[in-house]
Design a protein around this motif. Structure first.
Motif, PDB file in Angstrom:
ATOM      1  N   ARG A 194      -6.894  -2.486  -4.076  1.00 49.61           N
ATOM      2  CA  ARG A 194      -5.942  -1.636  -4.788  1.00 49.61           C
ATOM      3  C   ARG A 194      -4.516  -2.061  -4.472  1.00 49.61           C
ATOM      4  O   ARG A 194      -4.089  -2.061  -3.315  1.00 49.61           O
ATOM      5  N   ASN A 250       0.821  -1.202   0.000  1.00 55.47           N
ATOM      6  CA  ASN A 250       0.000   0.000   0.000  1.00 55.47           C
ATOM      7  C   ASN A 250       0.859   1.257   0.000  1.00 55.47           C
ATOM      8  O   ASN A 250       0.576   2.224   0.706  1.00 55.47           O
ATOM      9  N   GLU A 292      -0.827  -5.492   4.262  1.00 58.27           N
ATOM     10  CA  GLU A 292      -1.384  -4.141   4.310  1.00 58.27           C
ATOM     11  C   GLU A 292      -1.763  -3.763   2.883  1.00 58.27           C
ATOM     12  O   GLU A 292      -0.918  -3.427   2.054  1.00 58.27           O
ATOM     13  N   VAL A 293      -3.054  -3.861   2.606  1.00 61.93           N
ATOM     14  CA  VAL A 293      -3.556  -3.588   1.256  1.00 61.93           C
ATOM     15  C   VAL A 293      -4.982  -3.064   1.393  1.00 61.93           C
ATOM     16  O   VAL A 293      -5.775  -3.615   2.162  1.00 61.93           O
ATOM     17  N   PRO A 294      -5.336  -1.973   0.693  1.00 62.72           N
ATOM     18  CA  PRO A 294      -6.658  -1.377   0.896  1.00 62.72           C
ATOM     19  C   PRO A 294      -7.759  -2.089   0.120  1.00 62.72           C
ATOM     20  O   PRO A 294      -7.563  -2.552  -1.003  1.00 62.72           O
ATOM     21  N   SER A 318      -0.384  -1.647  -4.882  1.00 62.44           N
ATOM     22  CA  SER A 318       0.728  -0.744  -5.159  1.00 62.44           C
ATOM     23  C   SER A 318       1.965  -1.568  -5.474  1.00 62.44           C
ATOM     24  O   SER A 318       2.096  -2.709  -5.022  1.00 62.44           O
ATOM     25  N   ALA A 341      -0.777   4.795  -0.413  1.00 62.85           N
ATOM     26  CA  ALA A 341      -1.558   5.487   0.615  1.00 62.85           C
ATOM     27  C   ALA A 341      -0.810   6.702   1.146  1.00 62.85           C
ATOM     28  O   ALA A 341      -1.268   7.838   1.009  1.00 62.85           O
ATOM     29  N   GLN A 391     -10.084  -5.859   4.942  1.00 63.39           N
ATOM     30  CA  GLN A 391      -8.785  -5.202   5.063  1.00 63.39           C
ATOM     31  C   GLN A 391      -8.163  -5.472   6.427  1.00 63.39           C
ATOM     32  O   GLN A 391      -6.959  -5.764   6.530  1.00 63.39           O
TER      33      GLN A 391
END
Length: 395
Positions: free
Chosen positions: A371, A20, A356-358, A373, A23, A346
């Motif tokens: 989403r 993420n 850690e990923v939204p 990254s 973010a 989440q």
């Protein structure tokens, strides 16, 4: 250098698969060390630093950033974040009840709130162009926006790369088409710099604001506002300070206003050149190689997750940078009400599986997507493990 070796340059929690970066970014420890040294230098002599050294240091940082962005240094001002840049522009311009302010239905919530607030105080009308979804193309995006332009349109607010849907929008085509119709564009480029190639002079937008703490990996609190020279006279920072009546003639009023808005911590902006050089030195090809590597990584991750979850990609590859979204099929826990509650999936991915990923509700619950990254420190293995975890949760 391998991705695990890159990870050593960041102080991210080693027990978490951090997917993420989009973010809040993540600042390399070497850049944070420079920031600590600058802070120590400031505190050793605050008057000496602010009165005798600060302006020169800020000019040097601005010149380095301007070269990277292919912009004139005199057209750049440092701000704390892109949302502040958007607000500075919107709250400086004067609108009337006969004006229309155009945006899209993918606009970042904070920026859309600023647009709505300004419109409510001036009587202007906010017009929203609905972008094609879930199968957009650059041409279809341009067509959707232009279909909402009227003789009353005064300004177009648009994300360069959308936060909720990770679309790289056809900014150059939009800016050019709007200027031909007498409409200036305010680009919310929070995710743009360092994720996709960017030449502000070639773009020709009236206003462009972008973060340096995300893909440029500078410390939090570093961002910029670019204003085309012919529009600078109407712009003021959110805080009007000494520059407003400064008798100096060696600098533009735009620079005098934005360069000093009161005492704060200037070290994030001063660290931008160090972040640019650090990231450039991580791959032999410099910044073009960094952006290409991240893009290739996230495209491969998107293909993998779409295949494993049995869903189709949202958009063509030409509209993907270092961020990508993947639709979630039915079967996961129901999401809470939008927009600011963490999705239970989440939380589960983080606390049970260390990802850690939204998870984003879009365009509205129960439709959701994940989403992704991609930064140099991410590995293909992490995306494979995420795909396996999601498959297991779906079953």
């Amino acid at each position: 250098m391998s991705a695990p070796a890159f990870r050593a340059h960041w102080s991210l929690d080693p027990d978490v698969h951090y997917l993420n970066h989009g973010a809040y970014g993540a600042c390399p420890t070497a850049v944070l060390q420079v920031q600590s040294e600058l802070r120590a230098r400031l505190e050793a002599g605050p008057v000496r630093f602010f009165v005798r050294q600060y302006e020169r240091l800020l000019d040097e940082a601005r010149a380095t950033l301007a070269a990277f962005l292919e912009a004139g240094a005199e057209d750049l001002a440092f701000v704390s974040n892109a949302t502040s840049g958007v607000n500075a522009v919107l709250r400086s311009l004067r609108f009337s009840p006969s004006d229309e302010l155009l945006t899209t239905d993918h606009e970042y919530n904070a920026s859309r709130n600023a647009l709505d607030w300004v419109a409510s105080r001036t009587g202007a009308q906010v017009v929203t162009a609905k972008l094609p979804w879930p199968a957009p193309t650059p041409a279809a995006v341009v067509e959707a926006v232009l279909s909402r332009v009227t003789p009353r349109t005064r300004l177009f607010l648009v994300d360069h790369i959308t936060s909720q849907t990770a679309l790289v929008l056809p900014i150059r085509e939009l800016v050019q088409a709007l200027r031909e119709r007498g409409v200036e564009t305010l680009v919310d480029g929070a995710h743009g710099p360092g994720q996709v190639p960017l030449s502000l002079q070639a773009l020709g937008a009236g206003y462009y604001t972008g973060n340096c703490h995300k893909w440029l990996c500078a410390p939090k609190g570093a961002a910029f506002l670019y204003v085309r020279k012919d529009l600078q006279a109407d712009l003021k920072p959110l805080t009007v300070s000494h520059g407003h009546n400064s008798p100096r003639t060696d600098r533009s009023r735009y620079r005098l206003d934005f360069d000093w808005t009161g005492t704060d911590d200037p070290t994030p902006a001063l660290c931008v050149p160090h972040a640019l050089r650090f990231m450039e030195g991580l791959l032999p090809g410099g910044w073009p190689a960094v952006m290409a590597d991240n893009r290739a990584k996230v495209l491969a991750a998107r293909r993998l997750l779409c295949e494993r979850l049995g869903v189709q990609p949202h958009c063509p590859e030409e509209m993907v940078g270092s961020l990508a979204t993947v639709a979630l099929p039915d079967g996961f826990p129901s999401p809470p009400p939008p927009p600011f509650f963490l999705d239970p999936l989440q939380d589960r991915l983080l606390f049970e599986h260390h990802f850690e990923v939204p998870i984003i509700a879009w365009p509205r619950p129960p439709q959701r997507h994940l989403r992704l990254s991609a930064q140099l420190y991410n590995t293909h293995t992490e995306y494979q493990l995420l795909a396996e975890t999601l498959e297991a949760l779906l079953r």
